[in-house]
Every structure is written in C-alpha cells, then in structure tokens.
Design a protein around this motif. Structure first.
Motif, PDB file in Angstrom:
ATOM      1  N   ALA A  10       0.870  -1.171   0.000  1.00  0.00           N
ATOM      2  CA  ALA A  10       0.000   0.000   0.000  1.00  0.00           C
ATOM      3  C   ALA A  10       0.904   1.217   0.000  1.00  0.00           C
ATOM      4  O   ALA A  10       1.348   1.664   1.038  1.00  0.00           O
ATOM      5  CB  ALA A  10      -0.879  -0.009   1.244  1.00  0.00           C
ATOM      6  N   GLU A  11       1.228   1.728  -1.163  1.00  0.00           N
ATOM      7  CA  GLU A  11       2.249   2.770  -1.234  1.00  0.00           C
ATOM      8  C   GLU A  11       2.053   3.642  -2.465  1.00  0.00           C
ATOM      9  O   GLU A  11       1.560   3.192  -3.480  1.00  0.00           O
ATOM     10  CB  GLU A  11       3.628   2.110  -1.307  1.00  0.00           C
TER      11      GLU A  11
ATOM     12  N   LEU B  62      14.687   0.429  -2.309  1.00  0.00           N
ATOM     13  CA  LEU B  62      15.601   1.134  -1.393  1.00  0.00           C
ATOM     14  C   LEU B  62      15.149   0.911   0.040  1.00  0.00           C
ATOM     15  O   LEU B  62      13.944   0.968   0.325  1.00  0.00           O
ATOM     16  CB  LEU B  62      15.598   2.634  -1.705  1.00  0.00           C
ATOM     17  N   THR B  63      16.086   0.676   0.931  1.00  0.00           N
ATOM     18  CA  THR B  63      15.706   0.564   2.341  1.00  0.00           C
ATOM     19  C   THR B  63      15.523   1.961   2.942  1.00  0.00           C
ATOM     20  O   THR B  63      15.889   2.975   2.332  1.00  0.00           O
ATOM     21  CB  THR B  63      16.762  -0.209   3.165  1.00  0.00           C
ATOM     22  N   GLY B  64      14.986   1.947   4.158  1.00  0.00           N
ATOM     23  CA  GLY B  64      14.721   3.210   4.851  1.00  0.00           C
ATOM     24  C   GLY B  64      13.258   3.295   5.212  1.00  0.00           C
ATOM     25  O   GLY B  64      12.424   2.615   4.603  1.00  0.00           O
ATOM     26  N   ILE B  65      12.951   4.107   6.205  1.00  0.00           N
ATOM     27  CA  ILE B  65      11.571   4.258   6.633  1.00  0.00           C
ATOM     28  C   ILE B  65      11.112   5.693   6.434  1.00  0.00           C
ATOM     29  O   ILE B  65      11.910   6.621   6.418  1.00  0.00           O
ATOM     30  CB  ILE B  65      11.384   3.817   8.109  1.00  0.00           C
ATOM     31  N   SER B  66       9.829   5.855   6.236  1.00  0.00           N
ATOM     32  CA  SER B  66       9.232   7.183   6.069  1.00  0.00           C
ATOM     33  C   SER B  66       8.766   7.678   7.423  1.00  0.00           C
ATOM     34  O   SER B  66       7.994   7.003   8.099  1.00  0.00           O
ATOM     35  CB  SER B  66       8.032   7.099   5.128  1.00  0.00           C
ATOM     36  N   LEU B  67       9.204   8.863   7.785  1.00  0.00           N
ATOM     37  CA  LEU B  67       8.908   9.392   9.116  1.00  0.00           C
ATOM     38  C   LEU B  67       7.532  10.038   9.174  1.00  0.00           C
ATOM     39  O   LEU B  67       7.020  10.539   8.173  1.00  0.00           O
ATOM     40  CB  LEU B  67       9.962  10.430   9.492  1.00  0.00           C
ATOM     41  N   THR B  68       6.966  10.024  10.345  1.00  0.00           N
ATOM     42  CA  THR B  68       5.719  10.735  10.596  1.00  0.00           C
ATOM     43  C   THR B  68       5.978  11.999  11.399  1.00  0.00           C
ATOM     44  O   THR B  68       5.341  13.029  11.162  1.00  0.00           O
ATOM     45  CB  THR B  68       4.734   9.802  11.332  1.00  0.00           C
ATOM     46  N   GLU B  69       6.925  11.925  12.327  1.00  0.00           N
ATOM     47  CA  GLU B  69       7.271  13.090  13.148  1.00  0.00           C
ATOM     48  C   GLU B  69       8.771  13.371  13.043  1.00  0.00           C
ATOM     49  O   GLU B  69       9.543  13.041  13.938  1.00  0.00           O
ATOM     50  CB  GLU B  69       6.915  12.836  14.625  1.00  0.00           C
ATOM     51  N   PRO B  70       9.215  13.980  11.944  1.00  0.00           N
ATOM     52  CA  PRO B  70      10.651  14.199  11.774  1.00  0.00           C
ATOM     53  C   PRO B  70      11.211  15.146  12.832  1.00  0.00           C
ATOM     54  O   PRO B  70      10.537  16.103  13.239  1.00  0.00           O
ATOM     55  CB  PRO B  70      10.779  14.803  10.374  1.00  0.00           C
TER      56      PRO B  70
ATOM     57  N   LEU C  64      12.977   8.293   2.346  1.00  0.00           N
ATOM     58  CA  LEU C  64      13.340   7.139   3.180  1.00  0.00           C
ATOM     59  C   LEU C  64      14.547   7.517   4.015  1.00  0.00           C
ATOM     60  O   LEU C  64      15.498   8.119   3.508  1.00  0.00           O
ATOM     61  CB  LEU C  64      13.653   5.921   2.299  1.00  0.00           C
TER      62      LEU C  64
ATOM     63  N   LEU D 155      17.186   6.408   7.559  1.00  0.00           N
ATOM     64  CA  LEU D 155      17.619   5.550   8.671  1.00  0.00           C
ATOM     65  C   LEU D 155      18.288   6.488   9.663  1.00  0.00           C
ATOM     66  O   LEU D 155      19.317   7.094   9.337  1.00  0.00           O
ATOM     67  CB  LEU D 155      18.595   4.470   8.199  1.00  0.00           C
TER      68      LEU D 155
END
Lengths: 325, 325
Positions: A31-32, A110-118, A205, A207
């Motif tokens: 879901a992206e 690509l690895t990495g996560i998407s932030l919600t509260e940067p 994305l 880390l």
C-alpha cells in the motif's frame, strides 16, 4: 494506496525471466505511493544471493507517455549520486513493459523508513537531500510541464466552483482571493529546473538522521526551483492538520538546503509567496478529491482544511522566520 | 486486504525494541490475509545480518480472546516440523502486544509465493502439507469452536433471508434445500481435530512444487478432520468462477493427503457430503458479504455463485471421481 491490479505470482515469476533478476521467492502487494499497484518482490537475485525489487503497474493517474521522462530523470540523478530508485532494464534494454494489461516497470528497492514526526536533524537531512537533487538535476535536458502550476490551480478552482463552500463556508471566496493575490505577485523570473514537487516525509526514506532514498517522482516536472523547497516546507514543518507550526524543523530544513545548494536573495525574498502557492496547490487537489470522493468510500479523504491552515499561516507569517534567521 | 491502521514507522521501530529483533530498516503495509493490518518489516536482525518479520494489527474480524489459541497451535505445529509462521515472544516472553490502540503481534516471515493456477504436482504438495499438518496437530490440547459449522450456516442463511434472491432468483430455496439435505446426512461420527479450515492457494506459500509455508490460521478451529480436505478441495480444484473442474488437481490433492495422513473408508464415503458442506459454507459467507457490501465499495466482493457452481458440481458428481480412483 492499494493494489488495484492483482497479478498472479506465476505471471510475476514469468515476467522476471525477461530480466537478469533471478527467480521469484516472495511477492507482496504493498500500500504505497500514488494510484499505482505496487508489489515488493524478493528474488533469488542476479547472483543467487537474494535481491528485492519494486514492481509497479501504472493505473489511470500516471500517463504512460510521461514514463520515459521519469526513467531518464532517475537515471540522470542516480548517475550523479542521488539515492533514487532506478528503473531496471530487461535483457534487451527495455524498461517499460506490459503486465496484466497495464504498463509495468521493475524498479530498484531502497531501504529506509518514512517518518511521521521528523526531528529538526531529520528535516535538515531532507533539506540537504533536496538541495543535492537540485544540483544533480542541472544539465538534465528533459522537460515536463507542471500540470499543477498556477494555471492548473485556476482550472482546478473552476472545477470545484460552488462546491468549495460544502467543505467550509467562505472557502470559495478565500480561494478566489488567494488566486488573485498570486496572479499579482507570483515570481516568474526565478531559476527553473526539474523539481520533485511532492517531497512529503512519505517520499523520503531515512535511517536515523540519514536519507537513504528519495522516491515517488511521479509529480516531478519543470518549475521554479525554490517552489520545490516551499512544497517540502509545507509538508515537513507543520502538524498533519496544519494547526501547529514547527519552527525548528523549518530552520533546519532551510539550513540543510542552503548548505547543499544555496538560495539566492531573490529566492529568499519570494519564498513566502512560493509557500502560499504550495499550500494552495494541496488545498485545491484535496478539495477536488474531497468533493469528488463519496464520504463512505474506503479511501481516506485528506482534509483540505489542513492546507487552508497552512495557507493562513504563510499569509500572516513573518517572512524571515519561515526559513530561520 | 488493506492496511486499516496506519502505524508511524517511528512507533514500529520503538515497538521492536521490546524484542531481540534488531532495528527497523524498512516497513511496508501489505495487502494480505483476512481483515487485519499487516506490515512487512525488514530489520537489522538479531545478529546484524538482516531479518524480515510480519507485524499484524488485529482489526474487528479476529477476536483477541482467540489469539492465545492460534499462538499455541502454531507453536505446537512448528515444533513438529510444520512450516508455519510462529508468533515471536518479546524479551519478557510476551507475544501479544498493543500498538496504535490495537492488539498486535510480531510474526515470522516465510518466503514462497501463493499460486493462482496450481499444477497437479503443486496440488499434490498442498495435500501432503495438509496431511502433515493434521498429523502434527495430534496431541494439541487447544480447542476452538468452528463458528462456521453447520449451526453457523443455518444462522447465516437466516440472516440473509429474503435477500438471497437479489443475488440469483431461487437461491434462497436452494440454500434451504441444501441445509435440509446436510441436516439429514452430515456425518457426526468422523474423527475431529484442529483444522486449518481455510487452506486456499492464497494461504499456501510455495517455491516450484515445494510448500514453504502454510499461513493465515485465523479460521482454524476444532472440526471434522476430513472436512478440512473438503474445504481445500473446493478451493484448489476449480477455476475461480467454479465453472471448470480440474480432475487431475483433485486426484493429486487426494493422493498427497492420503500418503501423508491417510483417509479412512468412512471419511472417503462421507467426502461428497463434506464437499457439499464446504461449498455451502463459502457460498453463505460470500452471499452475506455480497448483501452487506455496497456495490461501489472499493473492496472486491467475491461472487457467491462461484460456490453455487461448486455445490452443483458436488451434488451431481460421481463420488469416486472426487479424489480419483
């Protein structure tokens, strides 16, 4: 944000035979992104050590004719060190395929996560990544019109028409007033280049404090370069509902961008106007979707008023505070 | 088949700190399974070599009180060599957590793909995996009532009532007639055990002709053991729409199961009745969902008539052909 086209796993496995990518060992619909169908694939890999890919099938929202622009852009950026997902060519050099009746591409994962509260540190890194992207975009010869430029805003506003006031009484007049303001003040002489145009935290994305990828270039186009920073600013420096402004994030975002790329005096001076434009752009697309999506549909309607609040903020903010002193 | 609860990646990363699982490097919401929210996670792993997990948040359809049964069952099966995804315990031994206001579990990720058009060889492997599962289930002391047993079918049929005939004229009478037939003939004296009860191709992960995982045990319950084979038969041996019967797959499925576990004379004799029950069970749940899902909703309504066709087939089939000679 869903899987619109179901592709049998056997077909994905057969599709992969066109590539030097190994055999399929796992396929999950994810879901992206914009309205495409995306699968996260795991394969045995070209070297037998295992590899991951994104398989994208393009639904109605992306025009197949635009795909070569996106492909060439990501090749150009990737070759210059930007962490962007490149389109993968099959054994015959073809990057655009057909699968289950849709245009389809195999794309780098690509690895990495998407932030919600940067945090401010993460906003600084995002600003720097945008600056690096703008540097790398220099010399890219491709062009794509921004369908959501100021003319596009006028057209969208006209299509919403009287329905604006269903969302909030007076919204139609507010939009008309803002469009008139932007017509009078929009800076047409600032440097233009290819821009991402949608660099929300979803599309970065990370880390820790490090950017590992910039993704979802399907709104990328040719427009005022500093407008890209304004879009990013509107996406990174507020609470989701637009009610809270995070000044430290904004200062850090501006610092990151300035160090990596720099902003001219003229760009700084026009920045508040560009931010008003960015806020109006998302207000308008959200308002249009709001009006045209049934309230009981399973897609989440994003609240247009979250961008009206940003617009109000930008219209009354002290210009020097937007990017820090 | 969607992500119902959005969990910020930062929260997933913090959640993982409870486990010996490494730090989060990727999180993708996946469209999978019954009505839960599922994320495919990649982490640095307990040993720094990278690892994948499934994070499941339980939405309304799974009762939190049933989770210990599922957890204990998968531990029991896993300890006996079945390729099932075990629930992972945190550092304090806890497997059931709360995340974003939902019951949540970290679960083993298994490779393999779900087939759409299984070959007879693949059907044989699925039959064997089901037989092995039934062997491994021996000695498991947990019990869970099958809410979709014959009493459950009656209750569902009563709730559909006059609406059946919206789907197809005469369907209500056909269901009533079938329920009366099953009331008169349902075999109550066959061996019972824990069964999967939903072993569709979706829920069997394979690589080539080898089963690599059996997943989605959220319908597992205590019921007639051979009924599990009947459910699997109805799911594997027809075209999706139920119009085409694949006898070779059925023969192979039966062979695989018989070799791995065996079927008694009494189970073979009752098999056509069990298949009629399996077909009616899915006809009823699909009919109920059909009647209660708006036609313009974004979830795909599965056609109940695909299972009416299977029911018609089973009602008129030569019993000896159902599982081969």
């Amino acid at each position: 944000m869903a899987v619109y086209t179901h592709v049998p796993a056997e077909e994905i496995d057969a599709f992969l035979l066109r590539y030097d990518a190994g055999r399929l060992v796992s396929a999950k619909g994810i879901a992206e992104g914009v309205e495409n169908s995306n699968y996260l694939l795991e394969t045995t890999g070209p070297d037998g050590k295992g590899h991951r890919y994104i398989l994208t099938l393009y639904e109605k929202r992306v025009d197949e004719a635009d795909l070569p622009f996106f492909m060439d852009l990501l090749d150009h950026l990737g070759a210059r060190g930007c962490l962007v997902p490149r389109f993968i060519a099959d054994r015959e050099g073809k990057r655009l395929q057909q699968l289950s009746g849709r245009p389809a591409c195999l794309i780098e994962f690509l690895t990495g996560i998407s932030l919600t509260e940067p945090t401010p540190g993460q906003a600084r890194a995002a600003g720097a990544a945008l600056g690096e992207l703008h540097k790398a975009a220099q010399g890219f010869s491709g062009e794509r019109r921004n369908a959501l430029d100021k003319d596009g805003w006028h057209a969208l506003a006209a299509r919403c028409g009287a329905d604006f006031d269903q969302i909030e009484p007076g919204l139609g007049a507010r939009v008309a007033q803002e469009l008139a303001f932007l017509d009078a003040h929009w800076p047409d002489d600032l440097p233009r280049s290819v821009i991402h145009a949608d660099l929300f935290p979803d599309n970065v994305l990370m880390l820790g404090d490090e950017v590992t990828g910039l993704i979802d270039f399907y709104f990328s186009c040719t427009d005022i370069r500093a407008y890209d920073l304004a879009v990013t600013h509107s996406a990174w420096c507020f609470s989701n509902d637009g009610a809270t402004w995070f000044g430290e994030r904004a200062t850090a975002l501006g610092e990151g961008y300035s160090r990596a790329h720099g902003l001219s005096e003229a760009e700084r001076a026009a920045f508040p106007i560009l931010c008003r434009g960015a806020a109006l752009r998302f207000l308008l697309t959200r308002a249009f979707d709001w009006i045209n999506t049934p309230a009981d549909a399973l897609v989440t309607r994003k609240d247009p008023l979250a961008y009206l609040r940003r617009l109000d903020f930008y219209a009354s903010a002290n210009p020097v505070e937007l990017l820090g002193a």
